[in-house]
Design a protein around this motif. Structure first.
Motif, PDB file in Angstrom:
ATOM      1  N   UNK A 410       0.685  -1.238  -0.015  1.00  0.00           N
ATOM      2  CA  UNK A 410       0.077   0.045  -0.063  1.00  0.00           C
ATOM      3  C   UNK A 410       0.766   1.310  -0.124  1.00  0.00           C
ATOM      4  N   UNK A 411       0.127   2.152  -0.756  1.00  0.00           N
ATOM      5  CA  UNK A 411       0.983   3.450  -1.067  1.00  0.00           C
ATOM      6  C   UNK A 411       1.718   4.321   0.507  1.00  0.00           C
ATOM      7  N   UNK A 412       2.778   4.613   0.465  1.00  0.00           N
ATOM      8  CA  UNK A 412       3.265   5.326   1.476  1.00  0.00           C
ATOM      9  C   UNK A 412       4.272   6.367   0.785  1.00  0.00           C
ATOM     10  N   UNK A 413       4.278   7.393   0.696  1.00  0.00           N
ATOM     11  CA  UNK A 413       5.458   8.443   0.245  1.00  0.00           C
ATOM     12  C   UNK A 413       6.311   8.267   0.906  1.00  0.00           C
ATOM     13  N   UNK A 414       6.647   7.925   2.036  1.00  0.00           N
ATOM     14  CA  UNK A 414       8.033   7.719   2.793  1.00  0.00           C
ATOM     15  C   UNK A 414       8.917   6.797   2.405  1.00  0.00           C
ATOM     16  N   UNK A 415       8.258   5.842   1.558  1.00  0.00           N
ATOM     17  CA  UNK A 415       9.058   4.670   1.263  1.00  0.00           C
ATOM     18  C   UNK A 415       9.612   4.924  -0.132  1.00  0.00           C
ATOM     19  N   UNK A 416       9.276   5.939  -0.609  1.00  0.00           N
ATOM     20  CA  UNK A 416       9.859   6.410  -2.160  1.00  0.00           C
ATOM     21  C   UNK A 416      11.590   6.490  -1.967  1.00  0.00           C
ATOM     22  N   UNK A 417      12.174   5.786  -2.859  1.00  0.00           N
ATOM     23  CA  UNK A 417      13.413   5.800  -2.899  1.00  0.00           C
ATOM     24  C   UNK A 417      14.200   5.338  -1.694  1.00  0.00           C
ATOM     25  N   UNK A 418      13.550   4.283  -1.021  1.00  0.00           N
ATOM     26  CA  UNK A 418      14.319   3.646   0.112  1.00  0.00           C
ATOM     27  C   UNK A 418      14.499   2.108  -0.150  1.00  0.00           C
ATOM     28  N   UNK A 419      15.587   1.782   0.628  1.00  0.00           N
ATOM     29  CA  UNK A 419      15.819   0.477   0.329  1.00  0.00           C
ATOM     30  C   UNK A 419      15.350  -0.294   1.649  1.00  0.00           C
ATOM     31  N   UNK A 420      14.770  -1.767   1.589  1.00  0.00           N
ATOM     32  CA  UNK A 420      14.290  -2.441   2.529  1.00  0.00           C
ATOM     33  C   UNK A 420      14.538  -3.816   2.409  1.00  0.00           C
ATOM     34  N   UNK A 421      14.823  -4.527   3.419  1.00  0.00           N
ATOM     35  CA  UNK A 421      14.867  -6.072   3.368  1.00  0.00           C
ATOM     36  C   UNK A 421      13.323  -6.708   3.786  1.00  0.00           C
ATOM     37  N   UNK A 422      12.953  -7.507   2.700  1.00  0.00           N
ATOM     38  CA  UNK A 422      11.679  -7.945   2.806  1.00  0.00           C
ATOM     39  C   UNK A 422      11.823  -9.525   2.534  1.00  0.00           C
ATOM     40  N   UNK A 423      10.835 -10.381   2.802  1.00  0.00           N
ATOM     41  CA  UNK A 423      10.539 -11.627   2.478  1.00  0.00           C
ATOM     42  C   UNK A 423       9.231 -12.017   1.286  1.00  0.00           C
ATOM     43  N   UNK A 424       9.490 -12.414   0.353  1.00  0.00           N
ATOM     44  CA  UNK A 424       8.549 -12.486  -0.798  1.00  0.00           C
ATOM     45  C   UNK A 424       7.568 -13.560  -0.265  1.00  0.00           C
ATOM     46  N   UNK A 425       6.173 -13.338  -0.190  1.00  0.00           N
ATOM     47  CA  UNK A 425       5.163 -14.193   0.337  1.00  0.00           C
ATOM     48  C   UNK A 425       4.390 -14.936  -0.968  1.00  0.00           C
ATOM     49  N   UNK A 426       3.808 -14.010  -1.667  1.00  0.00           N
ATOM     50  CA  UNK A 426       2.665 -14.705  -2.586  1.00  0.00           C
ATOM     51  C   UNK A 426       2.675 -13.532  -3.765  1.00  0.00           C
ATOM     52  N   UNK A 427       1.973 -14.411  -4.837  1.00  0.00           N
ATOM     53  CA  UNK A 427       1.875 -13.341  -6.288  1.00  0.00           C
ATOM     54  C   UNK A 427       0.362 -13.191  -6.156  1.00  0.00           C
TER      55      UNK A 427
END
Length: 444
Positions: A410-427
Protein backbone atom coordinates in the motif's frame (compact mmCIF):
# COMPACT_ATOMS: atom_id res chain seq x y z
CA UNK A 1 16.47 34.11 -24.95
CA UNK A 2 13.44 34.79 -22.76
CA UNK A 3 14.04 32.93 -19.52
CA UNK A 4 10.31 32.20 -19.21
CA UNK A 5 10.21 30.01 -22.33
CA UNK A 6 9.01 26.49 -21.58
CA UNK A 7 10.36 23.28 -23.13
CA UNK A 8 8.99 19.74 -22.97
CA UNK A 9 10.50 16.41 -24.02
CA UNK A 10 9.19 13.09 -25.28
CA UNK A 11 11.46 10.06 -25.64
CA UNK A 12 10.85 7.05 -27.87
CA UNK A 13 12.94 3.90 -27.70
CA UNK A 14 15.72 2.72 -25.46
CA UNK A 15 17.38 3.59 -22.16
CA UNK A 16 20.18 5.24 -24.14
CA UNK A 17 17.69 7.69 -25.64
CA UNK A 18 16.38 8.48 -22.15
CA UNK A 19 19.90 9.23 -20.92
CA UNK A 20 20.53 11.58 -23.85
CA UNK A 21 17.15 13.32 -23.53
CA UNK A 22 17.90 14.06 -19.89
CA UNK A 23 21.30 15.54 -20.74
CA UNK A 24 19.85 17.65 -23.56
CA UNK A 25 17.09 18.85 -21.19
CA UNK A 26 19.73 20.02 -18.73
CA UNK A 27 21.40 22.03 -21.52
CA UNK A 28 18.08 23.86 -22.03
CA UNK A 29 17.76 24.54 -18.32
CA UNK A 30 21.32 25.90 -18.31
CA UNK A 31 20.21 28.36 -21.00
CA UNK A 32 17.34 29.62 -18.82
CA UNK A 33 14.46 27.52 -20.15
CA UNK A 34 11.88 26.01 -17.81
CA UNK A 35 11.35 22.29 -18.31
CA UNK A 36 7.73 21.16 -18.11
CA UNK A 37 5.95 17.84 -18.52
CA UNK A 38 5.10 16.90 -22.11
CA UNK A 39 1.40 16.86 -21.22
CA UNK A 40 1.54 20.58 -20.45
CA UNK A 41 1.65 23.60 -22.74
CA UNK A 42 5.17 24.52 -23.83
CA UNK A 43 6.88 26.86 -26.30
CA UNK A 44 9.18 24.11 -27.55
CA UNK A 45 8.57 20.37 -27.83
CA UNK A 46 11.59 18.11 -28.39
CA UNK A 47 10.89 14.56 -29.57
CA UNK A 48 13.75 12.07 -29.33
CA UNK A 49 13.00 9.47 -32.00
CA UNK A 50 13.68 5.78 -32.45
CA UNK A 51 13.96 3.69 -35.60
CA UNK A 52 14.26 0.15 -34.28
CA UNK A 53 10.74 -0.79 -35.36
CA UNK A 54 8.16 0.52 -37.79
CA UNK A 55 5.86 1.26 -34.88
CA UNK A 56 8.24 3.85 -33.42
CA UNK A 57 8.22 5.71 -36.74
CA UNK A 58 4.41 5.81 -36.80
CA UNK A 59 4.16 6.93 -33.19
CA UNK A 60 6.17 10.03 -34.02
CA UNK A 61 3.30 11.55 -36.04
CA UNK A 62 0.87 10.87 -33.20
CA UNK A 63 3.17 12.62 -30.71
CA UNK A 64 3.54 15.65 -33.03
CA UNK A 65 -0.26 16.00 -33.23
CA UNK A 66 -0.51 15.68 -29.46
CA UNK A 67 1.99 18.52 -28.94
CA UNK A 68 0.25 20.82 -31.44
CA UNK A 69 -3.09 20.28 -29.68
CA UNK A 70 -1.56 21.75 -26.55
CA UNK A 71 -0.01 24.70 -28.43
CA UNK A 72 -0.45 25.02 -32.20
CA UNK A 73 2.24 27.70 -32.28
CA UNK A 74 4.83 25.58 -30.46
CA UNK A 75 8.24 25.02 -32.07
CA UNK A 76 8.72 21.29 -32.71
CA UNK A 77 12.16 19.69 -32.84
CA UNK A 78 12.93 16.11 -33.91
CA UNK A 79 16.19 14.49 -32.81
CA UNK A 80 17.48 10.93 -32.48
CA UNK A 81 17.89 7.88 -34.69
CA UNK A 82 14.93 8.41 -37.02
CA UNK A 83 15.98 12.05 -37.43
CA UNK A 84 19.42 10.89 -38.58
CA UNK A 85 18.12 8.18 -40.93
CA UNK A 86 15.22 10.05 -42.54
CA UNK A 87 15.59 13.78 -41.83
CA UNK A 88 13.72 14.97 -44.93
CA UNK A 89 10.80 12.66 -44.18
CA UNK A 90 10.45 14.12 -40.69
CA UNK A 91 10.91 17.68 -41.97
CA UNK A 92 7.91 17.20 -44.28
CA UNK A 93 5.54 16.28 -41.44
CA UNK A 94 3.14 19.12 -40.64
CA UNK A 95 4.22 21.02 -37.56
CA UNK A 96 7.87 19.90 -37.46
CA UNK A 97 10.19 22.95 -37.49
CA UNK A 98 13.67 21.56 -36.94
CA UNK A 99 15.33 18.18 -37.48
CA UNK A 100 18.76 17.50 -35.98
CA UNK A 101 20.97 14.51 -36.75
CA UNK A 102 23.31 12.36 -34.67
CA UNK A 103 25.92 14.99 -33.85
CA UNK A 104 23.78 18.14 -33.99
CA UNK A 105 21.27 17.03 -31.32
CA UNK A 106 23.70 17.79 -28.50
CA UNK A 107 23.94 21.42 -29.69
CA UNK A 108 20.20 21.92 -30.06
CA UNK A 109 20.13 25.23 -28.17
CA UNK A 110 22.48 26.70 -30.80
CA UNK A 111 19.76 26.26 -33.45
CA UNK A 112 16.82 27.98 -31.76
CA UNK A 113 17.47 31.71 -31.90
CA UNK A 114 14.18 32.10 -33.76
CA UNK A 115 11.13 30.14 -32.61
CA UNK A 116 8.90 31.18 -35.51
CA UNK A 117 6.99 28.33 -37.12
CA UNK A 118 8.38 27.15 -40.47
CA UNK A 119 6.38 26.06 -43.53
CA UNK A 120 8.77 23.12 -43.73
CA UNK A 121 11.19 21.72 -41.20
CA UNK A 122 14.79 22.90 -41.32
CA UNK A 123 17.31 20.04 -41.42
CA UNK A 124 20.78 19.93 -39.91
CA UNK A 125 22.08 16.39 -40.35
CA UNK A 126 25.62 15.08 -40.63
CA UNK A 127 26.97 12.18 -42.65
CA UNK A 128 27.03 9.30 -40.20
CA UNK A 129 30.80 8.92 -40.74
CA UNK A 130 31.12 12.27 -38.94
CA UNK A 131 29.54 10.82 -35.79
CA UNK A 132 32.92 9.67 -34.54
CA UNK A 133 33.16 11.59 -31.27
CA UNK A 134 31.63 10.77 -27.91
CA UNK A 135 29.15 12.80 -25.86
CA UNK A 136 28.55 11.54 -22.34
CA UNK A 137 25.12 11.63 -20.73
CA UNK A 138 22.98 10.29 -17.94
CA UNK A 139 19.28 10.40 -17.22
CA UNK A 140 17.41 11.22 -14.08
CA UNK A 141 13.80 10.25 -14.71
CA UNK A 142 12.75 9.71 -11.13
CA UNK A 143 14.80 9.74 -7.96
CA UNK A 144 15.36 6.01 -7.69
CA UNK A 145 17.16 5.08 -10.91
CA UNK A 146 19.49 6.72 -13.41
CA UNK A 147 20.57 5.53 -16.86
CA UNK A 148 24.29 6.12 -17.33
CA UNK A 149 25.56 6.11 -20.91
CA UNK A 150 29.01 4.50 -21.20
CA UNK A 151 29.20 3.70 -24.94
CA UNK A 152 27.64 4.72 -28.26
CA UNK A 153 27.48 3.37 -31.82
CA UNK A 154 28.10 -0.14 -33.10
CA UNK A 155 30.56 -1.87 -35.43
CA UNK A 156 28.37 -4.95 -35.83
CA UNK A 157 26.54 -5.42 -39.14
CA UNK A 158 23.42 -7.34 -38.10
CA UNK A 159 21.34 -7.66 -41.24
CA UNK A 160 18.10 -6.34 -39.68
CA UNK A 161 19.52 -3.35 -37.81
CA UNK A 162 19.75 0.35 -38.71
CA UNK A 163 21.48 1.47 -35.51
CA UNK A 164 25.01 1.67 -37.04
CA UNK A 165 23.51 3.91 -39.76
CA UNK A 166 21.82 6.07 -37.13
CA UNK A 167 24.54 6.25 -34.47
CA UNK A 168 27.83 5.55 -36.22
CA UNK A 169 30.88 3.60 -35.14
CA UNK A 170 31.45 2.09 -31.71
CA UNK A 171 33.02 4.53 -29.29
CA UNK A 172 33.25 4.84 -25.53
CA UNK A 173 33.32 7.38 -22.75
CA UNK A 174 36.60 7.63 -20.87
CA UNK A 175 36.70 5.55 -17.73
CA UNK A 176 37.35 8.62 -15.62
CA UNK A 177 34.36 10.47 -17.06
CA UNK A 178 32.07 7.49 -16.41
CA UNK A 179 33.27 7.43 -12.80
CA UNK A 180 32.77 11.20 -12.48
CA UNK A 181 29.21 10.90 -13.80
CA UNK A 182 28.51 8.00 -11.44
CA UNK A 183 29.68 10.12 -8.51
CA UNK A 184 27.45 13.02 -9.66
CA UNK A 185 24.46 10.69 -9.82
CA UNK A 186 25.23 9.26 -6.39
CA UNK A 187 25.52 12.77 -4.94
CA UNK A 188 21.95 13.48 -6.06
CA UNK A 189 20.68 10.72 -3.77
CA UNK A 190 19.90 8.23 -6.53
CA UNK A 191 20.19 4.66 -5.31
CA UNK A 192 20.50 2.73 -8.57
CA UNK A 193 22.47 3.21 -11.81
CA UNK A 194 21.74 1.27 -14.99
CA UNK A 195 24.64 1.11 -17.46
CA UNK A 196 23.51 1.76 -21.01
CA UNK A 197 24.81 2.10 -24.56
CA UNK A 198 24.29 0.56 -27.99
CA UNK A 199 26.78 -2.26 -27.42
CA UNK A 200 28.11 -1.86 -23.89
CA UNK A 201 30.13 -5.07 -23.94
CA UNK A 202 32.31 -3.34 -26.54
CA UNK A 203 33.22 -0.71 -23.92
CA UNK A 204 36.75 0.63 -24.27
CA UNK A 205 36.81 0.84 -28.05
CA UNK A 206 37.29 4.44 -29.13
CA UNK A 207 37.77 5.61 -25.54
CA UNK A 208 40.48 8.06 -26.57
CA UNK A 209 39.45 8.48 -30.20
CA UNK A 210 41.12 5.32 -31.48
CA UNK A 211 40.09 1.69 -31.98
CA UNK A 212 42.49 0.40 -29.36
CA UNK A 213 40.90 -0.83 -26.13
CA UNK A 214 42.48 1.17 -23.32
CA UNK A 215 40.01 -0.46 -20.92
CA UNK A 216 37.62 -3.39 -21.17
CA UNK A 217 34.03 -3.78 -19.97
CA UNK A 218 35.37 -5.79 -17.03
CA UNK A 219 37.70 -2.89 -16.13
CA UNK A 220 34.65 -0.60 -16.17
CA UNK A 221 32.62 -2.90 -13.96
CA UNK A 222 35.45 -3.28 -11.44
CA UNK A 223 36.06 0.49 -11.27
CA UNK A 224 32.36 1.35 -10.82
CA UNK A 225 32.09 -1.18 -8.02
CA UNK A 226 34.51 0.97 -6.03
CA UNK A 227 32.51 4.23 -6.34
CA UNK A 228 31.21 5.28 -2.93
CA UNK A 229 27.52 5.90 -2.38
CA UNK A 230 26.12 3.72 -5.15
CA UNK A 231 23.81 1.11 -3.68
CA UNK A 232 23.01 -0.72 -6.90
CA UNK A 233 24.56 -1.05 -10.35
CA UNK A 234 22.64 -2.86 -13.06
CA UNK A 235 23.96 -3.98 -16.45
CA UNK A 236 21.45 -3.37 -19.25
CA UNK A 237 21.57 -5.28 -22.54
CA UNK A 238 24.89 -6.99 -23.32
CA UNK A 239 25.79 -9.24 -26.27
CA UNK A 240 26.36 -12.91 -25.30
CA UNK A 241 29.69 -13.06 -27.13
CA UNK A 242 30.92 -10.05 -25.13
CA UNK A 243 29.68 -11.17 -21.71
CA UNK A 244 32.79 -12.89 -20.44
CA UNK A 245 32.86 -15.52 -17.69
CA UNK A 246 35.23 -13.26 -15.75
CA UNK A 247 32.54 -10.55 -15.71
CA UNK A 248 29.90 -13.02 -14.55
CA UNK A 249 32.24 -14.20 -11.79
CA UNK A 250 32.96 -10.64 -10.67
CA UNK A 251 29.29 -9.65 -10.59
CA UNK A 252 28.53 -12.71 -8.45
CA UNK A 253 30.90 -11.37 -5.75
CA UNK A 254 30.34 -7.65 -6.33
CA UNK A 255 29.41 -5.10 -3.68
CA UNK A 256 27.06 -3.12 -5.93
CA UNK A 257 26.27 -5.02 -9.15
CA UNK A 258 22.98 -6.88 -8.96
CA UNK A 259 22.23 -10.41 -10.28
CA UNK A 260 20.25 -9.29 -13.33
CA UNK A 261 21.34 -9.69 -16.95
CA UNK A 262 19.56 -8.83 -20.19
CA UNK A 263 21.14 -10.78 -23.05
CA UNK A 264 19.89 -10.54 -26.66
CA UNK A 265 19.35 -13.91 -28.32
CA UNK A 266 17.24 -12.92 -31.38
CA UNK A 267 16.78 -16.54 -32.50
CA UNK A 268 17.23 -20.01 -31.08
CA UNK A 269 18.06 -21.34 -34.54
CA UNK A 270 21.67 -21.30 -35.79
CA UNK A 271 20.65 -20.93 -39.45
CA UNK A 272 18.80 -17.70 -38.63
CA UNK A 273 21.58 -16.43 -36.37
CA UNK A 274 23.92 -16.74 -39.36
CA UNK A 275 21.42 -14.97 -41.65
CA UNK A 276 21.17 -12.21 -39.07
CA UNK A 277 25.01 -12.01 -38.94
CA UNK A 278 24.98 -12.38 -35.18
CA UNK A 279 28.43 -13.09 -33.72
CA UNK A 280 27.57 -16.27 -31.84
CA UNK A 281 25.57 -19.47 -32.18
CA UNK A 282 23.08 -21.03 -29.80
CA UNK A 283 25.75 -22.98 -27.91
CA UNK A 284 27.44 -19.76 -26.77
CA UNK A 285 24.13 -18.43 -25.46
CA UNK A 286 23.43 -21.63 -23.54
CA UNK A 287 26.91 -21.47 -21.99
CA UNK A 288 26.34 -17.88 -20.78
CA UNK A 289 23.02 -18.71 -19.14
CA UNK A 290 24.53 -21.81 -17.52
CA UNK A 291 27.52 -19.83 -16.20
CA UNK A 292 25.24 -17.17 -14.68
CA UNK A 293 22.96 -19.68 -12.99
CA UNK A 294 25.91 -21.68 -11.61
CA UNK A 295 27.33 -18.57 -9.93
CA UNK A 296 24.01 -16.84 -9.13
CA UNK A 297 21.10 -19.34 -8.93
CA UNK A 298 18.63 -16.54 -8.16
CA UNK A 299 19.76 -14.29 -11.03
CA UNK A 300 17.15 -12.80 -13.33
CA UNK A 301 17.90 -13.23 -17.05
CA UNK A 302 15.97 -11.31 -19.71
CA UNK A 303 16.09 -12.21 -23.40
CA UNK A 304 15.51 -10.25 -26.64
CA UNK A 305 14.08 -12.33 -29.48
CA UNK A 306 12.91 -11.48 -33.02
CA UNK A 307 10.10 -13.40 -34.69
CA UNK A 308 9.27 -13.49 -38.39
CA UNK A 309 12.77 -12.86 -39.75
CA UNK A 310 13.01 -13.73 -43.49
CA UNK A 311 13.49 -17.45 -43.92
CA UNK A 312 12.08 -18.37 -40.49
CA UNK A 313 10.06 -21.53 -41.10
CA UNK A 314 7.53 -23.01 -38.69
CA UNK A 315 10.17 -25.55 -37.67
CA UNK A 316 12.72 -22.78 -37.06
CA UNK A 317 10.27 -20.85 -34.89
CA UNK A 318 9.32 -23.93 -32.88
CA UNK A 319 13.02 -24.62 -32.31
CA UNK A 320 13.34 -21.13 -30.82
CA UNK A 321 10.16 -21.56 -28.76
CA UNK A 322 11.21 -24.94 -27.35
CA UNK A 323 14.75 -23.73 -26.68
CA UNK A 324 13.47 -20.76 -24.66
CA UNK A 325 10.87 -22.88 -22.92
CA UNK A 326 13.58 -25.21 -21.61
CA UNK A 327 16.18 -22.52 -20.90
CA UNK A 328 16.49 -21.16 -17.34
CA UNK A 329 15.57 -17.58 -18.21
CA UNK A 330 13.13 -15.16 -16.54
CA UNK A 331 11.33 -13.08 -19.20
CA UNK A 332 11.35 -12.15 -22.89
CA UNK A 333 11.31 -8.93 -24.89
CA UNK A 334 9.66 -10.01 -28.14
CA UNK A 335 10.18 -8.01 -31.34
CA UNK A 336 8.16 -8.68 -34.48
CA UNK A 337 10.52 -8.33 -37.45
CA UNK A 338 9.85 -5.21 -39.51
CA UNK A 339 11.54 -4.31 -42.78
CA UNK A 340 14.00 -1.45 -42.42
CA UNK A 341 15.38 0.40 -45.46
CA UNK A 342 19.11 0.09 -46.23
CA UNK A 343 19.48 -3.20 -44.38
CA UNK A 344 20.50 -6.53 -45.91
CA UNK A 345 17.44 -8.32 -44.57
CA UNK A 346 15.02 -6.18 -46.56
CA UNK A 347 16.40 -7.79 -49.75
CA UNK A 348 16.12 -11.37 -48.47
CA UNK A 349 13.77 -14.00 -49.90
CA UNK A 350 11.23 -16.14 -48.05
CA UNK A 351 9.44 -13.23 -46.40
CA UNK A 352 7.23 -14.32 -43.50
CA UNK A 353 3.59 -13.10 -43.84
CA UNK A 354 2.50 -10.47 -41.32
CA UNK A 355 -0.25 -12.64 -39.84
CA UNK A 356 2.29 -15.41 -39.18
CA UNK A 357 4.67 -12.92 -37.55
CA UNK A 358 1.82 -11.71 -35.32
CA UNK A 359 0.87 -15.26 -34.29
CA UNK A 360 4.48 -16.17 -33.42
CA UNK A 361 4.90 -12.96 -31.45
CA UNK A 362 1.76 -13.74 -29.44
CA UNK A 363 3.05 -17.23 -28.66
CA UNK A 364 6.36 -15.93 -27.35
CA UNK A 365 4.70 -13.17 -25.33
CA UNK A 366 2.59 -15.87 -23.71
CA UNK A 367 5.75 -17.84 -22.97
CA UNK A 368 7.26 -14.73 -21.39
CA UNK A 369 4.31 -14.45 -18.98
CA UNK A 370 4.80 -18.13 -18.05
CA UNK A 371 8.56 -17.68 -17.58
CA UNK A 372 8.20 -14.60 -15.39
CA UNK A 373 5.59 -16.33 -13.25
CA UNK A 374 7.83 -19.37 -12.80
CA UNK A 375 10.77 -17.13 -11.86
CA UNK A 376 8.69 -15.22 -9.32
CA UNK A 377 7.43 -18.48 -7.82
CA UNK A 378 11.03 -19.66 -7.44
CA UNK A 379 11.74 -16.57 -5.35
CA UNK A 380 8.88 -16.95 -2.86
CA UNK A 381 10.23 -17.36 0.66
CA UNK A 382 13.50 -15.59 -0.21
CA UNK A 383 14.75 -12.58 1.74
CA UNK A 384 15.67 -9.83 -0.72
CA UNK A 385 16.18 -6.07 -0.82
CA UNK A 386 13.63 -3.82 -2.51
CA UNK A 387 14.12 -0.29 -3.85
CA UNK A 388 10.79 1.54 -4.01
CA UNK A 389 9.75 3.69 -6.97
CA UNK A 390 8.10 7.12 -6.82
CA UNK A 391 4.68 6.59 -8.39
CA UNK A 392 1.34 5.97 -6.72
CA UNK A 393 -0.40 3.35 -8.89
CA UNK A 394 -3.95 2.64 -7.80
CA UNK A 395 -3.07 3.06 -4.14
CA UNK A 396 0.09 0.97 -4.26
CA UNK A 397 3.80 1.70 -4.32
CA UNK A 398 5.93 -0.65 -6.42
CA UNK A 399 9.57 -1.56 -6.25
CA UNK A 400 12.11 -3.99 -7.61
CA UNK A 401 14.34 -6.43 -5.79
CA UNK A 402 17.99 -6.68 -6.73
CA UNK A 403 17.10 -9.60 -9.04
CA UNK A 404 14.26 -7.67 -10.67
CA UNK A 405 11.21 -9.14 -8.97
CA UNK A 406 8.45 -6.52 -9.01
CA UNK A 407 6.74 -6.10 -5.63
CA UNK A 408 3.99 -3.90 -4.22
CA UNK A 409 2.62 -2.65 -0.91
CA UNK A 410 0.00 0.00 0.00
CA UNK A 411 1.12 3.52 -0.96
CA UNK A 412 3.29 5.36 1.52
CA UNK A 413 5.23 8.37 0.16
CA UNK A 414 7.90 7.90 2.84
CA UNK A 415 8.95 4.65 1.16
CA UNK A 416 9.93 6.40 -2.09
CA UNK A 417 13.62 5.92 -2.93
CA UNK A 418 14.29 3.77 0.13
CA UNK A 419 15.81 0.29 0.39
CA UNK A 420 14.31 -2.38 2.65
CA UNK A 421 14.83 -6.03 3.47
CA UNK A 422 11.72 -8.07 2.69
CA UNK A 423 10.55 -11.67 2.44
CA UNK A 424 8.51 -12.55 -0.66
CA UNK A 425 5.24 -14.24 0.29
CA UNK A 426 2.73 -14.53 -2.58
CA UNK A 427 1.95 -13.49 -6.14
CA UNK A 428 -1.18 -11.36 -6.59
CA UNK A 429 -3.66 -11.85 -9.40
CA UNK A 430 -1.94 -9.06 -11.36
CA UNK A 431 1.35 -11.01 -11.31
CA UNK A 432 3.05 -8.67 -8.82
CA UNK A 433 4.54 -10.05 -5.61
CA UNK A 434 3.44 -9.28 -2.04
CA UNK A 435 5.89 -9.49 0.87
CA UNK A 436 6.45 -9.30 4.60
CA UNK A 437 8.86 -6.83 6.13
CA UNK A 438 11.95 -8.46 7.58
CA UNK A 439 12.21 -5.33 9.70
CA UNK A 440 9.22 -2.96 9.81
CA UNK A 441 10.32 0.47 8.49
CA UNK A 442 10.14 3.41 10.88
CA UNK A 443 10.02 7.01 9.71
CA UNK A 444 10.86 10.12 11.65
Amino acid sequence: MNGQKKVAFYTLGCKLNFSETSTIARSFQNEGFERVDFEKQADIYVINTCSVTDNADKRFKTIVKSALKKNNKAFLIAIGCYAQLKPEELANIDGVDLVLGATEKFKVTDYINDLSKNDMGEVHSCEIEDADFYVGSYSIGDRTRAFLKVQDGCDYKCTYCTIPLARGISRSDTLQNVLNNAEEISAKGIKEIVLTGVNIGDYGKGEFGNKKHEHTFLDLVKALDEVNGIHRLRISSIEPNLLQNETIDFVSKSKSFVPHFHIPLQSGNDKLLKLMKRRYLKETYTNRVTAIKQKMPNACIGVDVIVGFPGETNEDFLETYNYLNELDISYLHVFTYSERPNTEAVEMDNVVPQNVRTKRSKMLRGLSVKKRRAFYESQLGNKLTVLFESENKDGYIHGFTQNYVKVKTPWNPELVNTLHSIKLTKIDEDGIVRFDWVKEPKFV
